[in-house]
Design a protein around this motif. Structure first.
Motif, PDB file in Angstrom:
ATOM      1  N   ARG A   1       0.893  -1.174   0.000  1.00  0.00           N
ATOM      2  CA  ARG A   1       0.000   0.000   0.000  1.00  0.00           C
ATOM      3  C   ARG A   1       0.927   1.218   0.000  1.00  0.00           C
ATOM      4  O   ARG A   1       1.513   1.562   1.012  1.00  0.00           O
ATOM      5  N   VAL A   2       1.047   1.819  -1.170  1.00  0.00           N
ATOM      6  CA  VAL A   2       2.056   2.869  -1.372  1.00  0.00           C
ATOM      7  C   VAL A   2       1.382   4.230  -1.463  1.00  0.00           C
ATOM      8  O   VAL A   2       0.358   4.377  -2.155  1.00  0.00           O
ATOM      9  N   TRP A   3       1.977   5.202  -0.770  1.00  0.00           N
ATOM     10  CA  TRP A   3       1.408   6.556  -0.852  1.00  0.00           C
ATOM     11  C   TRP A   3       1.831   7.187  -2.164  1.00  0.00           C
ATOM     12  O   TRP A   3       3.011   7.237  -2.496  1.00  0.00           O
ATOM     13  N   ARG A   4       0.858   7.693  -2.891  1.00  0.00           N
ATOM     14  CA  ARG A   4       1.156   8.349  -4.161  1.00  0.00           C
ATOM     15  C   ARG A   4       0.490   9.711  -4.190  1.00  0.00           C
ATOM     16  O   ARG A   4      -0.670   9.856  -3.797  1.00  0.00           O
ATOM     17  N   GLY A   5       1.243  10.695  -4.607  1.00  0.00           N
ATOM     18  CA  GLY A   5       0.681  12.030  -4.679  1.00  0.00           C
ATOM     19  C   GLY A   5       1.778  13.061  -4.591  1.00  0.00           C
ATOM     20  O   GLY A   5       2.968  12.754  -4.764  1.00  0.00           O
ATOM     21  N   ASP A   6       1.353  14.294  -4.343  1.00  0.00           N
ATOM     22  CA  ASP A   6       2.342  15.366  -4.195  1.00  0.00           C
ATOM     23  C   ASP A   6       1.873  16.306  -3.090  1.00  0.00           C
ATOM     24  O   ASP A   6       1.010  15.938  -2.281  1.00  0.00           O
ATOM     25  N   ALA A   7       2.405  17.538  -3.075  1.00  0.00           N
ATOM     26  CA  ALA A   7       2.088  18.444  -1.985  1.00  0.00           C
ATOM     27  C   ALA A   7       0.621  18.880  -1.988  1.00  0.00           C
ATOM     28  O   ALA A   7       0.099  19.320  -0.961  1.00  0.00           O
ATOM     29  N   THR A   8      -0.042  18.737  -3.091  1.00  0.00           N
ATOM     30  CA  THR A   8      -1.443  19.196  -3.156  1.00  0.00           C
ATOM     31  C   THR A   8      -2.422  18.108  -2.712  1.00  0.00           C
ATOM     32  O   THR A   8      -3.428  18.401  -2.074  1.00  0.00           O
ATOM     33  N   ALA A   9      -2.144  16.869  -3.034  1.00  0.00           N
ATOM     34  CA  ALA A   9      -3.056  15.779  -2.671  1.00  0.00           C
ATOM     35  C   ALA A   9      -2.340  14.448  -2.842  1.00  0.00           C
ATOM     36  O   ALA A   9      -1.310  14.365  -3.520  1.00  0.00           O
ATOM     37  N   GLY A  10      -2.920  13.450  -2.242  1.00  0.00           N
ATOM     38  CA  GLY A  10      -2.327  12.126  -2.394  1.00  0.00           C
ATOM     39  C   GLY A  10      -3.116  11.103  -1.601  1.00  0.00           C
ATOM     40  O   GLY A  10      -3.992  11.456  -0.810  1.00  0.00           O
ATOM     41  N   GLU A  11      -2.836   9.836  -1.841  1.00  0.00           N
ATOM     42  CA  GLU A  11      -3.550   8.778  -1.126  1.00  0.00           C
ATOM     43  C   GLU A  11      -2.740   7.486  -1.158  1.00  0.00           C
ATOM     44  O   GLU A  11      -1.801   7.337  -1.948  1.00  0.00           O
ATOM     45  N   LEU A  12      -3.156   6.564  -0.337  1.00  0.00           N
ATOM     46  CA  LEU A  12      -2.524   5.247  -0.328  1.00  0.00           C
ATOM     47  C   LEU A  12      -3.159   4.401  -1.431  1.00  0.00           C
ATOM     48  O   LEU A  12      -4.386   4.330  -1.532  1.00  0.00           O
ATOM     49  N   GLN A  13      -2.328   3.795  -2.245  1.00  0.00           N
ATOM     50  CA  GLN A  13      -2.842   2.954  -3.333  1.00  0.00           C
ATOM     51  C   GLN A  13      -2.334   1.528  -3.160  1.00  0.00           C
ATOM     52  O   GLN A  13      -1.177   1.320  -2.794  1.00  0.00           O
ATOM     53  N   ASP A  14      -3.209   0.579  -3.427  1.00  0.00           N
ATOM     54  CA  ASP A  14      -2.872  -0.835  -3.236  1.00  0.00           C
ATOM     55  C   ASP A  14      -2.283  -1.450  -4.502  1.00  0.00           C
ATOM     56  O   ASP A  14      -2.758  -1.192  -5.604  1.00  0.00           O
TER      57      ASP A  14
END
Lengths: 251, 273
Positions: A8-21
Motif C-alpha cells: 500500500r504505497v502513498w502516491r501524490g504530491d504536496a497538493t493531494a495524495g492517497e494510499l494505493q494498493d
C-alpha cells in the motif's frame, strides 16, 4: 519461493495524495526497495522514489514502512507475513515532493547553522595531534549516513511543525556534541546547543536511537551528555564556582 | 571562543505541505503495549510504596534486625526500638509524615528526574510521544525548555543524595547480619543484600554519574583514572533501564519480605544461626 506481496504505497504530491494498493512479486532475500523497483518496472513507471547505494550506506531511500521510519533497502521482506499488507509512505516530517520523495532541505538549513570545526588559534592544518582515546566518542557520531530517519521520527518536529525554527533535531544536536567532545575543537558549543539549537526541546524519548540504521546511541552518547554539559553551565552553581576558582575551561 | 550563530531559518510563507496521511499512525504492531505495561508497572510501585510508607508497622524485624529500605533512615522517636541505626535526633512525627521523610523525597526526585524514567513516563503517561511514529495528542510542545520541566536539570543533585542514601541502605544490610542471637545469615539477608547491590548498580549507572566521573572531560588521555571510571560507569549505563526496573522490583520484594517476617506471617529461612 516467490509470492504476491500486498503493498500500500502513498502516491501524490504536496497538493493531494492517497494510499494505493498494489500486488507485487516478492522473491526470497528481497528487501522493500526491490519491490518498489519492481512496482516501477511493471505497474507504476512514474512512481518517484529516491535511492542510491542499496546497501544502507547512502541514506537516500529513507521512508516509512508500516508507519516506522526505515531505509527501504535495509527492510527485508522476510520480516513480514506473506499475506500482510505493507504500507510504504514518505517521511512524514518533511514536505513531500512526490510519492516517496520528500524535501529534506530543512536538514541542510540546520546543518549550516552549526559553526564548523574550529581548531585552536595558531594550530595549522597538518599540525593536528590527538590521542585515539580522546576522539573515540566523536567518531561514533561520524558513522551517521544522514538518512534523517532520526529527524523524521523525532516528535518535536514530526508533530509540531512550528518547532522546526528553533529545534535542530537529533542529527544536528549530535553534530554539536561531536564538535563539543572533539579534543581540538576550541569553540564553545554548550550555550548554543541550548539557545540556538533547541536542546531543551528534547525529552529523551529515544526514538532517534531506535530508528538509527547505523546503531548510533544518539540519546545516551550525544544528547544526554550535552544536556549534562548544559546543566554544568546553566544550572549547576557548584560546577560554575569550581570553574571560576580553578580557571577550568574543559579539562 | 564563543560563536555567533546564524539566526534560525525563518519564513513568512506557510511551510510546504507534507504528505496527506490522515491516520495518526500506520504502525501495525502492538505499539500501545509498552506504554501500557510501563504505566501499570509504575502505578503499581507508586501505590505500594505510598501505602507502605504511611503504614508505620511491620518495617523492622527485631529478631533478625531486618529494616525495610522504605523506613531508612528512621530518625524519629516514632520509630520502633532498634530500627534507628543513627539515633533519634527528631522527635515524634505526626502520622501524615512518613518516618523516612528525609530519604523518600530525594529517592522520588532521583527517579523522577532520571533520564530513563523521564523517557518512560513521557511516553507512557504524557504520551509525548506514546511510541515512535505515533502522533502525540498535544497541540503545543515546549519540552524541557521552561518550568516545570526545566527543573529536570537538577538530576545530579538527586544523584548525590541517592549516593548517600544507598550508603545508608548498605549499612542497614550489613547490620542485618547481626540479629538478636549474634551473627547469622538468613534469606532476609540475601534479599537485603541483593537489593543493595542492585541499588548500587542503578545509582552508579546514572547518566549524571557518568558525566561527573569523566563524561564532562574533553581529554580522556590527560585523566586516565577518570577515564577508567567513566568506562566502567558507561558499561553499567548501557543497562540503566534494566536496573531501574529491577530495583523497583527488589525494593518491593525486600519491603514485602520484611513486612511478612516482622508481622509473623512467615518465618525467616535461616542458613546460619
Amino acid at each position: 519461493m516467490a509470492y504476491q506481496a500486498k503493498l500500500r504505497v502513498w502516491r501524490g504530491d504536496a497538493t493531494a495524495g492517497e494510499l494505493q494498493d498494489f500486488e507485487v512479486e516478492a522473491n526470497e532475500g528481497e528487501v522493500v526497495l526491490d519491490l518498489i523497483h519492481r512496482l516501477q518496472a511493471t505497474q507504476a513507471p512514474d512512481l518517484a522514489v529516491r535511492w542510491n547505494c542499496k546497501a544502507g550506506k547512502c541514506g537516500s531511500c529513507s521512508a516509512e514502512v508500516n508507519g516506522k521510519p526505515k531505509l527501504l533497502c535495509m527492510t527485508r521482506m522476510s520480516t513480514f507475513a506473506e499475506d500482510e499488507v505493507i504500507s510504504v509512505t514518505p517521511m512524514r516530517t518533511f514536505p513531500v515532493i512526490r510519492d516517496l520523495v520528500t524535501d529534506v532541505s530543512y536538514n541542510y538549513t540546520k546543518a549550516r547553522e552549526i559553526p564548523a570545526f574550529t581548531p585552536p588559534e595558531g594550530l595549522e592544518p597538518g599540525e593536528y595531534r590527538m590521542q585515539q582515546v580522546d576522539v573515540e566518542r566523536s567518531q561514533e557520531f561520524r558513522k551517521c549516513i544522514e538518512c534523517f530517519l532520526c529527524q523524521d521520527t523525532c516528535h518535536v518536529i514530526r508533530d509540531h511543525e512550528e518547532n522546526k525554527e528553533s529545534f535542530a533535531g537529533p542529527r544536528f544536536l549530535m553534530r554539536v556534541a561531536e564538535l563539543e567532545m572533539h579534543p581540538l575543537d576550541a569553540g564553545d558549543r554548550v550555550e548554543a546547543a541550548q539557545s540556538a539549537h533547541g536542546l531543551g526541546y528534547c525529552n529523551i524519548t529515544k526514538c532517534c536511537t531506535e530508528v538509527c540504521p547505523e546503531g548510533i546511541q544518539i540519546t545516551d552518547n550525544a544528547l544526554i551528555p550535552m544536556k549534562e554539559r548544559v546543566a554544568d553551565r546553566r544550572y549547576d552553581p557548584i560546577v560554575w564556582l569550581g570553574n571560576k576558582i580553578f580557571k577550568r575551561n574543559g579539562a | 571562543m564563543a560563536f555567533d550563530v546564524a539566526s534560525p531559518s525563518s519564513t513568512d510563507t506557510p511551510p510546504p505541505a507534507r504528505a496527506s496521511i490522515p491516520a495518526r499512525t500506520l504502525r501495525t504492531d502492538r505499539w500501545w503495549l509498552p506504554p501500557l505495561l510501563t504505566t501499570l508497572g509504575l502505578a503499581t510501585f507508586v501505590v505500594y510504596a505510598t501505602v507502605r510508607s504511611f503504614m508505620r508497622s511491620d518495617y523492622w524485624d527485631a529478631e533478625n534486625h531486618y529494616l525495610t529500605p522504605f523506613y531508612s533512615p528512621c530518625l524519629s522517636d516514632s520509630c520502633v526500638a532498634g530500627s534507628s541505626h543513627f539515633g533519634t535526633p527528631i522527635g515524634e512525627l505526626p502520622g501524615f509524615i512518613p518516618l523516612a521523610f528525609l530519604s523518600l523525597p530525594f529517592l522520588l526526585g532521583f527517579r523522577l528526574t532520571c533520564y530513563y524514567y523521564r523517557k518512560a513516563y513521557y511516553r507512557s503517561i504524557w504520551m509525548a510521544p506514546p511510541a515512535c511514529g505515533v502522533g502525540e495528542p498535544h497541540e503545543r510542545y515546549t519540552g524541557e525548555t521552561r518550568l516545570p520541566l526545566i527543573l529536570q536539570n537538577v538530576h545530579r543533585y538527586f544523584f548525590y543524595a541517592a549516593l548517600v542514601i544507598t550508603i545508608i541502605n548498605t549499612y542497614d544490610a550489613i547490620l542485618a547480619f547481626g540479629g538478636e542471637n549474634g551473627f547469622g545469615i538468613g534469606l532476609g539477608n540475601v534479599v537485603l543484600l541483593l537489593n543493595v547491590v542492585l541499588l548500587w548498580c542503578y545509582t552508579l549507572s546514572c547518566h549524571s554519574c557518568r558525566h561527573v566521573t569523566g563524561g564532562r572531560l574533553k581529554h580522556f588521555s590527560r585523566n586516565p583514572v577518570r577515564y577508567w571510571t567513566w568506562t566502567q560507569v558507561s558499561r553499567l549505563n548501557t543497562r540503566h533501564m534494566q536496573f531501574a526496573w529491577l530495583t523497583l522490583g527488589t525494593l518491593v520484594l525486600t519491603d514485602l519480605y520484611v513486612w511478612l517476617v516482622s508481622s509473623g506471617a512467615i518465618a525467616d529461612l535461616r542458613f546460619i544461626n
